[in-house]
Design an enzyme around this catalytic site. Structure first.
Site, mmCIF file in Angstrom:
data_model
loop_
_atom_site.group_PDB
_atom_site.id
_atom_site.type_symbol
_atom_site.label_atom_id
_atom_site.label_comp_id
_atom_site.label_asym_id
_atom_site.label_seq_id
_atom_site.Cartn_x
_atom_site.Cartn_y
_atom_site.Cartn_z
ATOM 1 N N GLY A 191 20.515 -8.430 -19.143
ATOM 2 C CA GLY A 191 19.393 -9.093 -19.803
ATOM 3 C C GLY A 191 19.716 -10.494 -20.264
ATOM 4 O O GLY A 191 20.152 -11.349 -19.488
ATOM 5 N N GLU B 196 24.047 -5.827 -30.291
ATOM 6 C CA GLU B 196 23.113 -4.883 -29.679
ATOM 7 C C GLU B 196 22.691 -3.765 -30.643
ATOM 8 O O GLU B 196 22.039 -2.813 -30.237
ATOM 9 C CB GLU B 196 23.721 -4.274 -28.411
#
Length: 172
Positions: free
Chosen positions: A29, A103
């Site tokens: 990503g 994350e």
């Protein structure tokens, strides 16, 4: 004694500090080359990262763009979606800790070991960790699934950086 290859190998494997051990991580990503958070892999205060190869997941996964910030989420549902394209990096323990925090592990993402095809034409497989989620909104499964993420892609869902959203503690 130090001329014995077995002793040298033992010293190298068991006596090196953990900071010298490297872990393979697959990014798909905003951490990929050319994406909004790529620079974070190379900020020395975060640790060390080295690009190894482009790759794709051996299994299919749903990669969706969701939330008001247009975040790419890889849903941990093997067998659905597409084989996801990304990049393999080797990172030190410090960078791995940074990535876990970045994350939001374990609340939003989990670090999952997966098999990757790092040279699909040659059929070479390798393993690496990726950040996937089992915590998602029910409607996300019906969103378009992507093979590859680009913040400026045809989907017209440009990623909203943390700075643009006020720097709050949300993933990516």
């Amino acid at each position: 004694m130090l001329s014995n290859p077995r002793v040298i190998l033992f010293i190298l494997i068991w006596c090196l500090p953990s900071s010298m051990l490297m872990t393979r991580v697959f990014v798909y990503g905003t951490l990929k080359k050319g994406q909004p958070n790529y620079h974070r892999l190379f900020e020395s205060t975060n640790g060390k990262a080295e690009f190894l190869a482009s790759a794709r997941t051996s299994q299919k996964y749903p990669l969706v763009i969701a939330s008001e910030h247009n975040i790419p989420f890889l849903l941990n549902i093997p067998g659905q979606g597409h084989r996801v394209h990304g990049e393999i990096y080797e990172v030190d323990d410090k960078m791995l800790g940074f990535l876990d925090d970045f994350e939001s592990v374990p609340t939003m993402y989990q670090r999952t070991l997966v098999t990757l095809e790092d040279r699909p034409a040659a059929g070479s497989d390798t393993e690496a960790f990726l950040y996937s989620t089992t915590t998602y909104q029910p409607g996300w499964l019906s969103l378009p699934h992507h093979e590859s993420y680009d913040s400026n892609g045809d989907h017209q869902l440009q990623y909203v950086t943390r700075q643009e959203r006020g720097g709050g503690r949300s993933p990516e």
